[in-house]
Design a protein around this motif. Structure first.
Motif, mmCIF file in Angstrom:
data_model
loop_
_atom_site.group_PDB
_atom_site.id
_atom_site.type_symbol
_atom_site.label_atom_id
_atom_site.label_comp_id
_atom_site.label_asym_id
_atom_site.label_seq_id
_atom_site.Cartn_x
_atom_site.Cartn_y
_atom_site.Cartn_z
ATOM 1 N N THR A 157 0.861 -1.172 0.000
ATOM 2 C CA THR A 157 0.000 0.000 0.000
ATOM 3 C C THR A 157 0.904 1.232 0.000
ATOM 4 O OG1 THR A 157 -1.859 1.099 1.112
ATOM 5 C CG2 THR A 157 -0.227 0.037 2.532
ATOM 6 N N TYR A 158 0.354 2.405 0.271
ATOM 7 C CA TYR A 158 1.169 3.621 0.275
ATOM 8 C C TYR A 158 0.681 4.553 1.376
ATOM 9 C CZ TYR A 158 -2.787 5.720 -2.255
ATOM 10 O OH TYR A 158 -4.040 6.160 -2.615
ATOM 11 N N TYR A 159 1.535 5.491 1.728
ATOM 12 C CA TYR A 159 1.159 6.506 2.710
ATOM 13 C C TYR A 159 1.262 7.875 2.061
ATOM 14 C CZ TYR A 159 6.217 7.200 3.277
ATOM 15 O OH TYR A 159 7.549 7.436 3.050
ATOM 16 N N GLY A 160 0.449 8.798 2.543
ATOM 17 C CA GLY A 160 0.440 10.136 1.969
ATOM 18 C C GLY A 160 1.436 11.049 2.655
ATOM 19 N N SER A 161 2.010 11.955 1.882
ATOM 20 C CA SER A 161 2.846 13.022 2.425
ATOM 21 C C SER A 161 2.679 14.226 1.514
ATOM 22 C CB SER A 161 4.316 12.592 2.505
ATOM 23 O OG SER A 161 4.833 12.334 1.218
ATOM 24 N N LEU B 231 4.615 1.988 0.791
ATOM 25 C CA LEU B 231 5.474 2.772 -0.072
ATOM 26 C C LEU B 231 5.141 4.257 -0.011
ATOM 27 C CD1 LEU B 231 5.145 0.422 -3.172
ATOM 28 C CD2 LEU B 231 7.107 0.516 -1.640
ATOM 29 N N SER B 232 6.146 5.080 -0.292
ATOM 30 C CA SER B 232 5.854 6.484 -0.544
ATOM 31 C C SER B 232 5.040 6.569 -1.836
ATOM 32 C CB SER B 232 7.142 7.287 -0.689
ATOM 33 O OG SER B 232 7.850 6.905 -1.862
ATOM 34 N N VAL B 233 4.328 7.674 -2.017
ATOM 35 C CA VAL B 233 3.533 7.840 -3.236
ATOM 36 C C VAL B 233 4.429 7.786 -4.472
ATOM 37 C CG1 VAL B 233 2.077 9.459 -4.513
ATOM 38 C CG2 VAL B 233 1.691 9.097 -2.080
ATOM 39 N N ARG B 234 5.632 8.337 -4.376
ATOM 40 C CA ARG B 234 6.558 8.302 -5.512
ATOM 41 C C ARG B 234 6.887 6.864 -5.904
ATOM 42 N NH1 ARG B 234 9.912 12.869 -6.816
ATOM 43 N NH2 ARG B 234 9.053 14.736 -5.837
ATOM 44 N N ALA B 235 7.148 6.027 -4.911
ATOM 45 C CA ALA B 235 7.492 4.637 -5.199
ATOM 46 C C ALA B 235 6.283 3.865 -5.718
ATOM 47 C CB ALA B 235 8.047 3.977 -3.946
ATOM 48 N N TYR C 227 7.371 12.506 -0.807
ATOM 49 C CA TYR C 227 8.641 11.930 -0.383
ATOM 50 C C TYR C 227 8.417 11.065 0.858
ATOM 51 C CZ TYR C 227 11.408 14.897 -3.537
ATOM 52 O OH TYR C 227 11.973 15.488 -4.638
ATOM 53 N N GLY C 228 9.517 10.680 1.499
ATOM 54 C CA GLY C 228 9.432 9.919 2.727
ATOM 55 C C GLY C 228 9.206 10.833 3.923
ATOM 56 N N THR C 229 9.437 10.281 5.110
ATOM 57 C CA THR C 229 9.262 11.050 6.337
ATOM 58 C C THR C 229 10.568 11.070 7.131
ATOM 59 O OG1 THR C 229 8.153 11.109 8.496
ATOM 60 C CG2 THR C 229 8.311 8.964 7.423
ATOM 61 N N PRO C 230 10.940 12.233 7.705
ATOM 62 C CA PRO C 230 12.169 12.286 8.505
ATOM 63 C C PRO C 230 12.027 11.622 9.866
ATOM 64 C CG PRO C 230 11.066 14.404 8.543
ATOM 65 C CD PRO C 230 10.314 13.556 7.577
ATOM 66 N N SER C 231 10.824 11.221 10.234
ATOM 67 C CA SER C 231 10.601 10.613 11.547
ATOM 68 C C SER C 231 10.487 9.095 11.470
ATOM 69 C CB SER C 231 9.333 11.195 12.181
ATOM 70 O OG SER C 231 8.200 10.968 11.361
ATOM 71 N N GLY C 232 11.045 8.496 10.418
ATOM 72 C CA GLY C 232 10.958 7.047 10.246
ATOM 73 C C GLY C 232 11.635 6.276 11.362
ATOM 74 N N ALA C 233 11.169 5.063 11.586
ATOM 75 C CA ALA C 233 11.642 4.244 12.701
ATOM 76 C C ALA C 233 13.100 3.823 12.574
ATOM 77 C CB ALA C 233 10.762 2.994 12.826
ATOM 78 N N SER D 55 10.243 3.109 1.659
ATOM 79 C CA SER D 55 9.139 2.290 2.141
ATOM 80 C C SER D 55 9.287 1.973 3.615
ATOM 81 C CB SER D 55 9.066 0.979 1.353
ATOM 82 O OG SER D 55 7.986 0.169 1.791
ATOM 83 N N GLY D 56 8.160 1.914 4.285
ATOM 84 C CA GLY D 56 8.085 1.246 5.569
ATOM 85 C C GLY D 56 7.780 -0.216 5.315
ATOM 86 N N VAL D 57 8.279 -1.087 6.161
ATOM 87 C CA VAL D 57 8.048 -2.522 6.005
ATOM 88 C C VAL D 57 7.616 -3.103 7.343
ATOM 89 C CG1 VAL D 57 9.646 -2.844 4.067
ATOM 90 C CG2 VAL D 57 10.506 -2.988 6.410
ATOM 91 N N SER D 58 7.021 -4.290 7.286
ATOM 92 C CA SER D 58 6.593 -4.951 8.525
ATOM 93 C C SER D 58 7.597 -6.036 8.891
ATOM 94 C CB SER D 58 5.175 -5.505 8.368
ATOM 95 O OG SER D 58 5.064 -6.313 7.216
ATOM 96 N N ARG D 59 7.382 -7.258 8.470
ATOM 97 C CA ARG D 59 8.291 -8.344 8.884
ATOM 98 C C ARG D 59 9.697 -8.167 8.315
ATOM 99 N NH1 ARG D 59 8.607 -12.341 4.863
ATOM 100 N NH2 ARG D 59 7.157 -11.980 3.147
ATOM 101 N N LEU D 60 9.838 -7.464 7.203
ATOM 102 C CA LEU D 60 11.163 -7.239 6.624
ATOM 103 C C LEU D 60 11.989 -6.243 7.433
ATOM 104 C CD1 LEU D 60 10.177 -7.038 2.843
ATOM 105 C CD2 LEU D 60 11.204 -8.971 4.046
#
Length: 254
Positions: free
Chosen positions: A36-40, A114-118, A44-50, A66-71
């Motif tokens: 899926t994707y997240y909005g920004s 994914l980011s919207v770009r990806a 682009y991505g987010t500077p507060s990524g985990a 991208s953010g990922v779960s099990r990966l």
């Protein structure tokens, strides 16, 4: 400079510390999941990524992140690169998108957020809006080597570091398909290696680090074959290192 020859098989070679090069290739079978994707505001991505990459994690790979779960693998998966291709008939290119992991996230039985770009880059010409309307799509993916042309492997001093009493670092521009398993700092007066703690994501930290210029060694795992090697990075941080600065290791990973 040592050379790494790539023929029919992949070779992992630890080479000299003067402009060394480590090469990697992989013929990986594709795996299947959902994305899926997240909005920004700017896609682009987010500077507060985990992963703790900060601004680096927002625009690296031109924002195809991208953010990922099990990966995510408790942060060990931070910085890994993947080729992701959607499987909606008539909507998707054969090439898909190439992304780097910068965050953790869980969606509707998805491995990739994914980011919207990806996400949009997976779409055939003129089909991006249609693909976005799906929200969640079936995808196939495989791990690929990261490519950071013009950049050596770098050690960034995290913004939360406080000279000289607390040091946190983030490995960045880690080309190839290697995972950072451990980081140690050389304590010259004791003549021993001191291990850094895995704080979170891709961040490693240490209270009361050694004084003077700092030499590191990093344990890299070659994920396709389970091979592990130590790479030494001499005098990477200067005597008075500064928070927020990325220091060149002069190590080329490829």
């Amino acid at each position: 400079m040592s050379l790494v020859a790539l023929k029919n098989h992949c070779i992992f070679l630890l080479v000299t510390l003067i402009f060394p090069a480590i090469c990697y290739c992989e013929e990986a079978n594709s795996l299947y999941t959902r994305a899926t994707y997240y909005g920004s505001p700017d896609c682009y991505g987010t500077p507060s990524g985990a992963c703790g990459f900060g601004e680096y994690g927002r625009k690296i790979y031109d924002g195809k992140v991208s953010g990922v779960s099990r990966l995510y693998r408790n942060g060990t998966g931070c910085g890994a690169c993947y080729q992701v291709r959607c499987k909606v008939p008539g909507h998707c290119t054969d090439e898909g998108t190439k992304i780097v992991v910068t965050d953790y996230g869980e969606g509707d039985h998805t491995d990739f957020i994914l980011s919207v770009r990806a996400y949009s880059e997976m779409a055939s010409p003129g089909m991006a809006s249609h693909l976005l309307a799906y929200g969640v799509v079936d995808v196939e993916y495989r791990r690929i080597p990261c490519r950071y042309y013009g950049y050596n492997f770098m050690i960034k001093v995290h913004e939360n570091s406080r000279f000289p009493n607390y040091l946190a670092i983030v490995p960045i521009y880690l080309s190839g398909a290697f995972d950072v398993q451990a980081v140690e700092v050389w304590q010259a007066d004791c003549k021993e290696w001191r291990g850094m703690r895995k704080a979170y994501g891709a961040v490693w930290d240490m209270p009361n680090p050694p004084t003077g210029s700092l030499t590191f060694r990093v344990q890299l795992s070659f994920s396709a074959y389970g091979e592990v090697k130590w790479v030494q990075l001499a005098d990477v941080l200067p005597d008075e290192w500064k928070a927020g600065i990325a220091y060149d290791t002069n190590l080329l990973l490829d």
